[in-house]
Design an enzyme around this catalytic site. Structure first.
Site, PDB file in Angstrom:
ATOM      1  N   HIS A  17       0.841  -1.209   0.000  1.00 23.64           N
ATOM      2  CA  HIS A  17       0.000   0.000   0.000  1.00 23.64           C
ATOM      3  C   HIS A  17       0.875   1.257   0.000  1.00 23.64           C
ATOM      4  O   HIS A  17       0.616   2.208  -0.742  1.00 23.64           O
ATOM      5  CB  HIS A  17      -0.902   0.035   1.244  1.00 23.64           C
ATOM      6  CG  HIS A  17      -1.897  -1.080   1.332  1.00 23.64           C
ATOM      7  ND1 HIS A  17      -2.023  -1.883   2.432  1.00 23.64           N
ATOM      8  CD2 HIS A  17      -2.828  -1.527   0.440  1.00 23.64           C
ATOM      9  CE1 HIS A  17      -2.993  -2.765   2.241  1.00 23.64           C
ATOM     10  NE2 HIS A  17      -3.491  -2.577   1.030  1.00 23.64           N
ATOM     11  N   LYS A  41     -17.802  -5.969   7.459  1.00 22.81           N
ATOM     12  CA  LYS A  41     -16.611  -6.796   7.697  1.00 22.81           C
ATOM     13  C   LYS A  41     -16.216  -6.705   9.171  1.00 22.81           C
ATOM     14  O   LYS A  41     -16.480  -5.707   9.829  1.00 22.81           O
ATOM     15  CB  LYS A  41     -15.444  -6.271   6.852  1.00 22.81           C
ATOM     16  CG  LYS A  41     -15.500  -6.709   5.398  1.00 22.81           C
ATOM     17  CD  LYS A  41     -14.158  -6.397   4.737  1.00 22.81           C
ATOM     18  CE  LYS A  41     -14.160  -6.750   3.259  1.00 22.81           C
ATOM     19  NZ  LYS A  41     -12.948  -6.293   2.591  1.00 22.81           N
ATOM     20  N   ARG A  90      -1.911  -6.145  -8.591  1.00 23.60           N
ATOM     21  CA  ARG A  90      -0.792  -7.037  -8.327  1.00 23.60           C
ATOM     22  C   ARG A  90      -0.669  -8.091  -9.406  1.00 23.60           C
ATOM     23  O   ARG A  90       0.349  -8.252 -10.028  1.00 23.60           O
ATOM     24  CB  ARG A  90      -0.975  -7.739  -6.976  1.00 23.60           C
ATOM     25  CG  ARG A  90      -0.576  -6.892  -5.813  1.00 23.60           C
ATOM     26  CD  ARG A  90      -1.154  -7.393  -4.544  1.00 23.60           C
ATOM     27  NE  ARG A  90      -2.606  -7.275  -4.584  1.00 23.60           N
ATOM     28  CZ  ARG A  90      -3.385  -7.420  -3.543  1.00 23.60           C
ATOM     29  NH1 ARG A  90      -2.871  -7.743  -2.381  1.00 23.60           N
ATOM     30  NH2 ARG A  90      -4.677  -7.266  -3.643  1.00 23.60           N
ATOM     31  N   SER A 129      -2.756  -7.888   2.581  1.00 22.00           N
ATOM     32  CA  SER A 129      -3.119  -7.770   3.995  1.00 22.00           C
ATOM     33  C   SER A 129      -3.445  -9.144   4.574  1.00 22.00           C
ATOM     34  O   SER A 129      -3.111  -9.440   5.717  1.00 22.00           O
ATOM     35  CB  SER A 129      -4.337  -6.859   4.163  1.00 22.00           C
ATOM     36  OG  SER A 129      -4.025  -5.555   3.758  1.00 22.00           O
TER      37      SER A 129
HETATM   38  P1  ADP Z   1      -9.559  -3.664  -0.713  1.00 24.28           P
HETATM   39  O1  ADP Z   1      -9.574  -2.183  -0.860  1.00 24.28           O
HETATM   40  O2  ADP Z   1      -9.865  -4.382  -1.998  1.00 24.28           O
HETATM   41  O3  ADP Z   1     -10.303  -4.188   0.476  1.00 24.28           O
HETATM   42  P2  ADP Z   1      -6.808  -3.461   0.201  1.00 24.28           P
HETATM   43  O4  ADP Z   1      -7.079  -2.459   1.252  1.00 24.28           O
HETATM   44  O5  ADP Z   1      -5.892  -4.592   0.603  1.00 24.28           O
HETATM   45  O6  ADP Z   1      -8.047  -4.139  -0.436  1.00 24.28           O
HETATM   46  O7  ADP Z   1      -6.104  -2.760  -1.040  1.00 24.28           O
HETATM   47  C1  ADP Z   1      -6.362  -1.462  -1.470  1.00 24.28           C
HETATM   48  C2  ADP Z   1      -5.728  -1.291  -2.832  1.00 24.28           C
HETATM   49  O8  ADP Z   1      -4.322  -1.513  -2.742  1.00 24.28           O
HETATM   50  C3  ADP Z   1      -6.231  -2.272  -3.893  1.00 24.28           C
HETATM   51  O9  ADP Z   1      -6.286  -1.591  -5.119  1.00 24.28           O
HETATM   52  C4  ADP Z   1      -5.172  -3.344  -3.937  1.00 24.28           C
HETATM   53  O10 ADP Z   1      -5.106  -3.973  -5.206  1.00 24.28           O
HETATM   54  C5  ADP Z   1      -3.921  -2.493  -3.689  1.00 24.28           C
HETATM   55  N1  ADP Z   1      -2.845  -3.289  -3.130  1.00 24.28           N
HETATM   56  C6  ADP Z   1      -2.857  -4.086  -2.042  1.00 24.28           C
HETATM   57  N2  ADP Z   1      -1.662  -4.693  -1.858  1.00 24.28           N
HETATM   58  C7  ADP Z   1      -0.859  -4.265  -2.875  1.00 24.28           C
HETATM   59  C8  ADP Z   1       0.480  -4.541  -3.279  1.00 24.28           C
HETATM   60  N3  ADP Z   1       1.232  -5.409  -2.614  1.00 24.28           N
HETATM   61  N4  ADP Z   1       0.952  -3.909  -4.373  1.00 24.28           N
HETATM   62  C9  ADP Z   1       0.160  -3.055  -5.076  1.00 24.28           C
HETATM   63  N5  ADP Z   1      -1.102  -2.765  -4.768  1.00 24.28           N
HETATM   64  C10 ADP Z   1      -1.623  -3.366  -3.688  1.00 24.28           C
END
Ligand code: ADP
Length: 169
Positions: A17, A41, A90, A129
């Site tokens: 992130h 959630k 990703r 995560s």
């Molecule tokens: P969501 O918003 O789908 O519940 P997250 O909070 O984990 O999921 O992710 C927020 C955003 O960050 C999403 O667009 C996800 O694809 C991106 N993201 C999460 N981990 C990574 C990573 N390792 N590299 C690049 N982008 C990521």
């Protein structure tokens, strides 16, 4: 002024992130990183805790603001007067879900809100995560996945889960 919103659950925030945040912050005058307050959630960290962690992690990035929102993302974009959403990609597995969301948001906003995807840095392409949570549940070493200050906070949550079954303790 060019502004964008990077929405997400950030539960917990990872180096993946942070990488997206740093790169997007160089592309816009202001980047709003916004935590989705999703009552459906049951998160590890509360929305306020996630906001606090993101604030600390981004304190050096002067054009990054951390916020939270609930409800439809396009309505939040409208309230903030922002027309661009940032999401990270990703792997191909992210693509279908993200494409559907991006198209839905464009329809819902009458073509007013577009989504820009940043592809992951190779260093973090495996990182999510949920994998951080799995590693933490078994007392694994988190130092390659999240910033140092966040590690005791995550460990504390899992201690509470082990003792009471609840991250709130
Ligand atoms: P969501 O918003 O789908 O519940 P997250 O909070 O984990 O999921 O992710 C927020 C955003 O960050 C999403 O667009 C996800 O694809 C991106 N993201 C999460 N981990 C990574 C990573 N390792 N590299 C690049 N982008 C990521």
């Amino acid at each position: 002024m060019k502004k964008a919103i990077y929405p997400g659950s950030f539960d917990p925030m990872t180096y993946g992130h942070l990488d997206v945040i740093k790169r997007a912050s160089r592309m816009f005058d202001e980047l709003i990183v916004s935590v989705l307050d999703n009552k459906a959630k049951s998160p590890l960290f509360s929305t306020d805790e996630r906001v606090k962690i993101l604030c600390e992690a981004t304190s050096e990035l002067k054009n990054v603001r951390v916020d939270q929102f609930s409800g439809l993302l396009v309505d939040y974009c409208k309230r903030q007067d922002v027309h661009i959403i940032i999401r990270g990609l990703r792997a191909i597995t992210d693509f279908e879900y993200e494409l559907q969301n991006a198209q839905t948001n464009r329809k819902l906003s009458d073509d007013d809100v577009d989504t820009i995807f940043l592809t992951t840095s190779l260093d973090y392409s495996y990182l999510s995560s949920s994998s951080v949570k799995e590693i933490a549940a078994f007392n694994g070493d988190l130092s390659q996945f999240v910033p140092e200050f966040e590690i005791p906070l995550i460990e504390e949550k899992f201690k509470k889960i082990r003792n009471t079954g609840n991250p709130e303790g």
